[in-house]
Design an enzyme around this catalytic site. Structure first.
Site, PDB file in Angstrom:
ATOM      1  N   LYS A   1       0.861  -1.185   0.000  1.00 39.60           N
ATOM      2  CA  LYS A   1       0.000   0.000   0.000  1.00 39.60           C
ATOM      3  C   LYS A   1       0.885   1.217   0.000  1.00 39.60           C
ATOM      4  CE  LYS A   1      -4.501   0.842   0.518  1.00 39.60           C
ATOM      5  NZ  LYS A   1      -5.559  -0.156   0.258  1.00 39.60           N
TER       6      LYS A   1
HETATM    7  N1  GLU Z   1      -7.306  -0.082  -3.009  1.00 35.18           N
HETATM    8  C1  GLU Z   1      -8.072  -1.273  -3.212  1.00 35.18           C
HETATM    9  C2  GLU Z   1      -8.048  -2.134  -1.965  1.00 35.18           C
HETATM   10  O1  GLU Z   1      -7.852  -1.652  -0.872  1.00 35.18           O
HETATM   11  C3  GLU Z   1      -7.661  -2.006  -4.477  1.00 35.18           C
HETATM   12  C4  GLU Z   1      -6.246  -2.449  -4.539  1.00 35.18           C
HETATM   13  C5  GLU Z   1      -5.812  -2.985  -5.902  1.00 35.18           C
HETATM   14  O2  GLU Z   1      -6.636  -3.093  -6.777  1.00 35.18           O
HETATM   15  O3  GLU Z   1      -4.631  -3.270  -6.021  1.00 35.18           O
HETATM   16  O4  GLU Z   1      -8.279  -3.311  -2.003  1.00 35.18           O
END
Ligand code: GLU
Length: 446
Positions: free
Chosen positions: A132
């Site tokens: 993240k």
């Molecule tokens: N931000 C989204 C999540 O928390 C999607 C992450 C992604 O598609 O890599 O799952």
């Protein structure tokens, strides 16, 4: 999905140095989000006696990247921004996870969100790890041109720390397809021209014409609805007879409500950063979404009555869908809920105490790492389509998503029954068993 003036306050922006260390002990007076992750993780590890070596590895992120980078503002000044990318684990595949632009972004928050991605991709059984990132910034304070330069300079600062087979960002809070397109363009511009065509899968959640996937925009909400269909079937109650309310009317909250509308489920209340609204007769999700788009929020929506935050949380309904920021369901607010199910559309809406109270009160919880995994599942589909130079139609994407969401739902449900535990712990168990297998098979180098 923006800051909560009316929601429970977002964690205050904290300097990176004050964040909790990876062992999960809070450094300052605030509750560390990563500490919540470690407590959830420990509970599951204890229950299944996870291999102690695997446990030690998974308790810490693999890499933590923090960058400070200068950006020219429209008025000629230079501002320096802080961005992060935490790569929690890549045992099952490349690091994967979103980027958020929000004042609450700090190393502790990103660390927690990265770990949740590792569990999420394992539960969904897609060949990715977890990561993240984000920038500590209130995007509303910047012009579109400034946001473009901030995004591009952040991408440049991350350099080789991201890559199509290494670490693949995606949208999250306050980021969208446009921002992904800027990341793509910046990343490709730094690569030798003859190699560029092969790197389109460095980000997912791109606009369709830039290599995005059908159905990615609505994917998280669509995933929530597939899970709720399964849950309703288990309850022997059709979705048409179900009432619910939603916190956060950004990508996840609004899509969930709009997709639920044709089923006839009754949307009783909505809250976003501008306020909360309630209508006993049921709100029209499309109309509310339309209104919010034109007015910057739901406040003032004419066909419902405004309610305060605590009244909103006390709404009597079958389901509450928190799809905003972290730490909304706490020791203070969990006793107010008057529902059968909390379906976590956002990441980390329930803190440790809130979790305990929901369990005591017999309120079922569909955990974030299961509930909102539809987004990353369709990110995986986008990544695959890019690698294969394919374009799948919406039917194919939805069909494949439904299959994965249903399988994930059943494995968590059955694991909960088998271990006589709550669904969050069961979801961790599903993830940890898959990760433990990889570590056992591959061993540790050297
Ligand atoms: N931000 C989204 C999540 O928390 C999607 C992450 C992604 O598609 O890599 O799952």
């Amino acid at each position: 999905m923006t800051t909560g003036t009316k929601l429970e306050p977002a964690p205050a922006a904290k300097p990176a140095t004050k964040a909790a260390p990876s062992d999960g002990k809070p450094a300052g007076g605030h509750t560390s989000l990563f500490e919540t992750v470690i407590r959830q993780f420990n509970k599951a590890c204890d229950l299944i006696n996870l291999d102690p070596n695997t446990r030690r590895i998974l308790a810490k992120p693999t890499n933590e990247i923090s960058v400070n980078f200068p950006v020219k503002m429209d008025d000629g000044r230079v501002e320096v921004f802080t961005g992060y990318r935490v790569q929690h684990n890549s045992a099952r595949g490349p690091f994967k996870g979103g980027l958020r632009f929000h004042p609450s972004v700090d190393i502790d928050e990103v660390r927690a969100l990265a770990a949740w991605m590792t569990w999420k991709t394992a539960i969904a059984d897609i060949p990715f790890g977890g990561a993240k990132g984000g920038i500590q910034i209130d995007p509303a304070k910047y012009s579109k041109r400034e946001l473009e330069r901030i995004t591009r300079r952040f991408t440049f600062a991350l350099g080789d720390n991201i890559g199509p087979e290494y670490d693949i960002p995606a949208p999250d809070v306050n980021t969208n397809a446009q921002i992904m397109a800027w990341i793509l363009d910046t990343y490709l511009s730094t690569m030798p021209p003859h190699t560029r065509q092969g790197y389109g899968h460095v980000v997912t959640g791109k606009p369709l014409v830039s290599g995005g996937s059908q159905g990615r925009d609505k994917a998280t909400g669509q995933g929530v609805v597939y899970l709720l269909e399964e849950w309703a079937r288990d309850q022997k109650k059709p979705l048409s007879e179900i009432s619910y309310f939603v916190q956060g009317f950004g990508n996840v909250g609004s899509w969930t409500a709009r997709i639920l509308k044709p089923f006839g489920s009754k949307l009783l209340a909505v809250e976003d950063h501008t306020g909360a609204i309630f209508d006993e007769g049921g709100l029209d999700a499309d109309e509310v979404a339309d209104f919010a788009r034109h007015h910057g929020g739901i406040k003032g929506y004419p066909k419902a009555k405004p309610v305060d935050h605590d009244t909103f949380l006390s709404t009597k309904a079958d389901i509450f869908i928190p799809a905003a920021l972290e730490n909304q369901i706490t020791a203070r607010t969990a006793p107010m809920l008057n529902v059968k199910l909390v379906a976590e559309g956002g990441n980390g809406p329930t803190d440790w105490d809130g979790d305990g109270i929901l369990q005591q009160r017999g309120i079922q919880l569909m955990p974030d790492i299961l509930c909102n995994s539809g987004g990353v599942v369709v990110s995986y589909f986008e990544w695959l389509q890019n690698k294969r130079s394919e374009f799948w139609d919406l039917e194919e994407v939805d069909h494949k998503l439904k299959k994965r969401m249903t399988a994930a739902y059943r494995s968590v449900r059955d694991t909960a029954a088998q271990h006589k535990t709550d669904w969050r712990t069961a979801a961790y168990i599903v993830a940890l068993n898959r990760l433990e297998t990889v570590y056992k098979e591959r061993g540790i180098f050297p």
